[in-house]
Write an enzyme that holds these catalytic residues in place. Structure first.
Site, PDB file in Angstrom:
ATOM      1  N   CYS A  24     -20.503 -28.428 -42.375  1.00 11.06           N
ATOM      2  CA  CYS A  24     -19.784 -27.296 -41.450  1.00 11.06           C
ATOM      3  C   CYS A  24     -17.793 -27.800 -42.382  1.00 11.06           C
ATOM      4  O   CYS A  24     -17.409 -26.938 -42.721  1.00 11.06           O
ATOM      5  CB  CYS A  24     -19.425 -27.930 -40.274  1.00 11.06           C
ATOM      6  SG  CYS A  24     -20.268 -26.898 -39.290  1.00 11.06           S
TER       7      CYS A  24
ATOM      8  N   CYS B 179     -17.227 -25.380 -35.047  1.00 10.52           N
ATOM      9  CA  CYS B 179     -17.688 -26.138 -36.464  1.00 10.52           C
ATOM     10  C   CYS B 179     -16.910 -27.022 -36.827  1.00 10.52           C
ATOM     11  O   CYS B 179     -16.923 -27.219 -38.004  1.00 10.52           O
ATOM     12  CB  CYS B 179     -18.408 -24.640 -37.535  1.00 10.52           C
ATOM     13  SG  CYS B 179     -16.889 -23.646 -37.622  1.00 10.52           S
TER      14      CYS B 179
ATOM     15  N   CYS C 242     -28.905 -24.430 -37.718  1.00 11.71           N
ATOM     16  CA  CYS C 242     -28.135 -25.222 -36.971  1.00 11.71           C
ATOM     17  C   CYS C 242     -28.124 -23.606 -35.673  1.00 11.71           C
ATOM     18  O   CYS C 242     -27.140 -24.005 -34.883  1.00 11.71           O
ATOM     19  CB  CYS C 242     -26.604 -25.314 -37.503  1.00 11.71           C
ATOM     20  SG  CYS C 242     -26.576 -27.135 -38.733  1.00 11.71           S
TER      21      CYS C 242
END
Lengths: 354, 555, 95
Positions: A237, A343, A320
């Site tokens: 991320c 995130c 994800c």
């Protein structure tokens, strides 16, 4: 302020002593006890303020008939300590001394002056004012308020072009279709998301949607095979979202997001306007419910993300994100099976102002 | 109007927590009544004849629709369905229970209202011109400065235990519509030599037992230095004001005792030694506060409205209302509507919860959500389009709020008097009601023109009788109510104290005597001469004769 | 003869010392006090600050206030003589 339970030694003057005599005593002594004969007699406060204003650095002790409710008055006027009457309960003194978190009046050695705090973090004051004035307003009015040219904000919209993104983008298109819209092209999106980004942009007439991509050099170093998400989703991320976003938003002092309170418990206290780290964050949809969102999408016949039909109520990168089962929350499909809920782009710079 | 930011909101919440703590300690016996009294007073809580009274601050008289609705809610939920507006533009509730007060204050805090420093020996609610931001003769809108002074004076560590109460008023126009010279400190905005905002400062005014008109202490204090200068005045007063006699504790007595020049020297000495840099208002803070008072988004309208003109032609009653209760607005096509809280035979300043809701609705629809409370105990809808005035009037009329008497003889200023107040010697309200009935004829009222009648139920002068064109003061003569009449007082830029015309009269003789004085005025006035100008020209004698005519004949 | 009166701490209402040292709201229920009883009543009320705020004695004749402050005491005993508190019930705006 110090609470003294014993009678203090030293020069003791009644608060009815003329100012010049008190000043003379202060010149000659590095400690003074000012005795209040009645708690209503406020001369002691001014005497202390005069001495401190003249630069007296000695110790000032209040004594006699004073109330716990006057603790902060004493402290802020320059007293260091109060001599409690015999048997007095110190608890209310401590409590009353700390009742107020800030003050409108300056006091020596005190940084809690409201003016100063307001202007050390002007965005916080602006956010507070906007929340007070527009917090209950319709999302579109709230956007117009913050985009008022008089405020001179440099604003950008952050959009995932996910399941509910059309609502915010629709509002933006009605208020300022030329506003920069930042889309994080992580390189790991569902192809449906990329198609939806093109469709929605065209349909709404948005003229400045920017695809923000991770830096190639950083990517080839940290995630050469594109599978960092398996071993270290946070790092993934960071490199694909947090860092590129920070670069893309340099120069903008205002960010508009589509975050809503109902989306997860971390967002339950979300305010429409927040300030942190020199950035004003605007969440026009903060108070919207899922039903309200759904109704808006339907009433305005906005195109839906193709994956919604397939059970994806919240959509991020493909590795994800999974569909959710009946009874799960919308964001349960994000980083499923992990502790992770955000995130990171909405955490640091966008943390709610305290 | 000003809106709280997080700091303002926190302070008000913290003040409620502090007061709740004090109420609990009073209930448990940890605080005696003597100790509790000044603390509750600083939160606007009195103990009156029949109950506690809560005085809620309306800072400089500016109030939103939302706040007005909340006041209606408080009146319904915790009181007997009404409230009473005062000359300091505050609102009083007469029947709250002590234990309900923290809840009431919390309800008020939600709409950015409080009762802080509406009583007690501290700096009280700052007042201003009810037409601030409306009047064309304004040099500068005084409201941002009122807000600055409000904040600076709120929970002041040094000035919360003064010898006596301390009242400040600010006006931004040469015409004084806030009676600044009857205040402890009166501030009038002027242009300094550098063209910047400055303040002409008056000090030592006040009413009560020993009334004084304030004197000028400084011709032009720069805006940046205002708080430092006020601090110096308050500090000099706090150190030198008398504390041995409650009737001689106001700043007016100190100023009169040592003289304005000696007091000025004392203030300048304090000004020189205080740390002014701490009190200099930062430019960005001034700009921040001023931004809240930018004019509302007015429409670009012609100066006249055919619909309004037609309604005036067709409806004489409406026309009369506009002649008395509509004031000019600096924005073309708009006017300010005075909502009369002086119905014939009513209680001056009283308003029911239902009426509050009506005013709130009208403000929301027609006046950018804004209401003002006036020195005269009326309300004002400050920004109404001329074409909407008829609709506003119709709704006010249904609600009993459209009495066409603003600034006329039945626009009586009166304190609650002995019907409510534990300090009063005599009742005020019944006298006001009798006068109102006596002078009710609309044509007569209009013929008389502007006449200000003020009634106080005791020498504390909450009804400002000293500065009424005609003043009435209730006195106690061996357990009976009598009323002393004064003539020639004035609260404005030509401020003057009225002259006592003679011996006091029993209640039933007051209204006829004043009516005779007004008849005499009609006989002796020059063309177009206002009542107060006739008094200034001829003195009190002709009126004295008229007032005692019949009573003397009978005696 | 005298009555003892005060305001009640929790709601501020006018109260009188009644029979069995109770605080009563109606002047008709107040205990008539002779000089000795009056002093004792004052001491008693002062010892109960959680009920009696600012207790004092008033003169009465046939339970009607008769001293110098008789008008004030009569208004205290019956409520405001004019105004909105009177027609409160009639306006049907129950609190």
């Amino acid at each position: 302020m110090q609470l003294l339970e014993q009678v203090q030694d030293g020069v003791r003057l009644s608060v009815s002593t003329p100012e010049e005599d008190v000043r003379a005593a202060a010149t000659a002594n590095d400690s003074l006890i000012l005795e209040f004969e009645a708690f209503r007699d406020g001369r002691g406060f001014s005497l202390a303020a005069v001495l401190r204003g003249l630069g007296y650095r000695g110790r000032l002790i209040a004594a006699g008939k004073v109330l716990p409710d006057q603790a902060r008055h004493l402290r802020r006027c320059g007293f260091d300590a109060v001599e409690l009457s015999p048997g007095a309960d110190p608890a209310p003194w401590r409590r009353m001394d700390q009742v107020f978190s800030a003050a409108y009046q300056p006091a020596s050695g005190d940084d809690r002056l409201v003016w100063r705090q307001r202007h050390t973090n002007p965005d916080a004051a602006l956010a507070a004012r906007l929340n007070a004035q527009w917090g209950q307003a319709a999302a579109e009015d709230l956007l117009r308020a913050v985009l008022d040219p008089a405020l001179e904000r440099k604003a950008a919209v952050i959009s995932s072009f996910g399941a509910e993104a059309a609502v915010l983008l629709h509002l933006i298109s009605r208020v300022r279709p030329d506003l920069p819209v930042v889309f994080l092209e992580t390189g790991q999106h569902f192809f449906q998301t990329l198609a939806y980004r093109r469709e929605l942009t065209e349909r709404l007439g948005l003229t400045d949607v920017r695809d923000i991509k991770p830096e190639a050099a950083a990517l080839s170093k940290a995630d050469p095979r594109g599978d960092l998400w398996r071993s270290a989703p946070d790092a993934c991320c960071t490199i694909r979202k947090v860092q590129p976003l920070a670069q893309a938003l340099a120069g903008f002092d205002t960010r508009i997001t589509g975050r809503k309170r109902y989306q997860n418990s971390h967002r339950a206290a979300l305010e429409p306007f927040e300030a942190a780290d020199g950035v004003l964050t605007v969440n026009p949809l903060a108070a919207w419910s899922a039903d309200q969102t759904e109704t808006w999408l339907r009433d305005h016949q906005l195109p839906r993300h193709p994956l919604v039909e397939q059970g994806y109520p919240s959509i991020g990168c493909w590795p994800c994100t999974r569909a959710v089962e009946t009874g799960e929350n919308a964001r349960d499909g994000r980083w499923a099976g992990q502790e992770k809920t955000e995130c990171g782009i909405h955490e640091r710079a966008l943390a709610p102002a305290c | 109007m000003y809106r709280y930011d997080e700091f303002d909101a926190a302070l008000v919440r913290e003040r409620i927590a502090e007061f709740s703590d004090q109420v609990d300690r009073r209930s448990s016996g940890a605080l005696t009544e003597d100790e509790f009294k000044p603390l509750r007073l600083m939160n606007g809580v009195y103990l009156q004849l029949h109950a506690y009274m809560l005085r809620v601050a309306v800072p400089y008289g500016v109030i939103s629709s939302r706040q007005m609705r909340r006041l209606a809610h408080v009146a319904r939920t915790y009181d007997k369905g009404y409230g009473h507006f005062t000359t300091r533009t505050n609102i009083q509730f007469n029947w709250p229970a002590l234990q309900d007060l923290p809840a009431i204050l919390s309800d008020l805090a939600e709409v950015e209202m409080h009762a802080i420093q509406t009583s007690g020996n501290c700096i009280r609610n700052v007042t201003t011109d009810v037409f601030a931001g409306v009047a064309a003769d304004e040099i500068e809108d005084p409201r941002p400065w009122c807000e600055i002074v409000r904040q600076w004076s709120t929970i002041h560590p040094e000035f919360s235990f003064l010898p006596r109460k301390f009242k400040i008023a600010i006006v931004g126009a040469p015409k004084d519509r806030a009676a600044v010279r009857t205040h402890d400190v009166g501030l009038q905005i002027v242009r300094g030599e550098d063209g910047q905002t400055a303040f002409r400062v008056f000090v030592g005014g006040g009413q009560g037992r020993l009334p004084h008109i304030a004197q000028e202490i400084a011709p032009a204090v720069p805006g940046q230095s205002l708080l430092a200068y006020l601090t110096a005045i308050l500090r000099a007063y706090n150190l030198l004001g008398r504390r041995d006699n409650i009737h001689k504790a106001r700043i007016k007595i100190l100023v009169a005792a040592i003289g304005i020049d000696a007091f000025r020297d004392e203030v300048e000495r304090q000004f020189a030694i205080l740390r002014q840099e701490d009190l200099r208002i930062p430019d960005e803070e001034l700009a921040r506060i001023q931004a809240y008072f930018t004019p509302p988004p007015f429409a670009d309208l012609p100066a006249t409205s055919p619909a309004y003109d037609a309604a005036r032609r067709l409806n004489p009653e409406f026309a009369r209302f506009t002649r008395s209760n509509l004031r000019e607005h600096k924005q073309a096509g708009y006017g300010a509507v005075i909502v009369s809280l002086k119905p014939i035979g009513g209680v001056p300043g009283d308003i029911t919860a239902a009426q509050m809701d009506v005013v709130a609705d009208l403000a929301a629809r027609f006046s950018f959500h804004e209401v003002r409370a006036s020195y005269e105990q009326n309300l004002v809808l400050p920004h109404v389009r001329l074409e909407d005035v008829h609709a506003v009037w119709s709704r006010l009329r249904e609600a009993g709020l459209a009495t066409a008497n603003a600034d006329l003889a039945t626009d009586i200023i009166a304190c609650p008097g002995l019907d409510y107040c534990s300090l009063a010697n005599a009742r005020s309200i019944p006298v006001a009601q009798a006068l109102s009935h006596q002078l009710a004829d609309a044509a007569l009222l209009e013929k008389l023109g502007p006449v200000r009648i003020n009634i106080s139920g005791c020498i504390n002068a909450c009804g400002h009788h000293h500065v009424g064109h005609i003043g009435v003061l209730g006195v106690d003569r061996k357990g009976e109510e009598y009323y002393q009449i004064t003539v020639g007082g004035s609260p404005d830029e030509q401020a003057a104290l009225g002259e006592i015309v003679g011996r006091s009269l029993p209640a039933e003789e007051v209204a006829p005597a004043i009516a005779r004085a007004l008849d005499r005025y009609l006989e002796i006035r020059n063309d177009g001469e206002l009542f107060i100008d006739t008094v200034r020209r001829l003195g009190a004698d002709p009126f004295r004769t008229a007032i005692y005519e019949l009573t003397d004949a009978a005696a | 003869m005298k009555l003892l009166t005060a305001n009640r701490l929790n709601d501020g209402r006018v109260i009188y010392l009644g029979e069995a040292d109770a605080a009563v709201e109606a002047i008709d229920a107040a205990r008539i006090l002779d000089a000795d009883a009056a002093e004792a009543a004052l001491t008693l009320a002062q010892s109960r600050p959680a009920v009696f705020v600012n207790p004092y004695l008033i003169e009465v004749e046939d339970r009607a206030p008769s001293g110098r402050d008789r008008l004030k005491e009569r208004i205290r005993s019956v409520g405001p003589t004019v105004g909105h508190s009177l027609d409160f019930a009639a306006r049907n705006e129950t609190p």
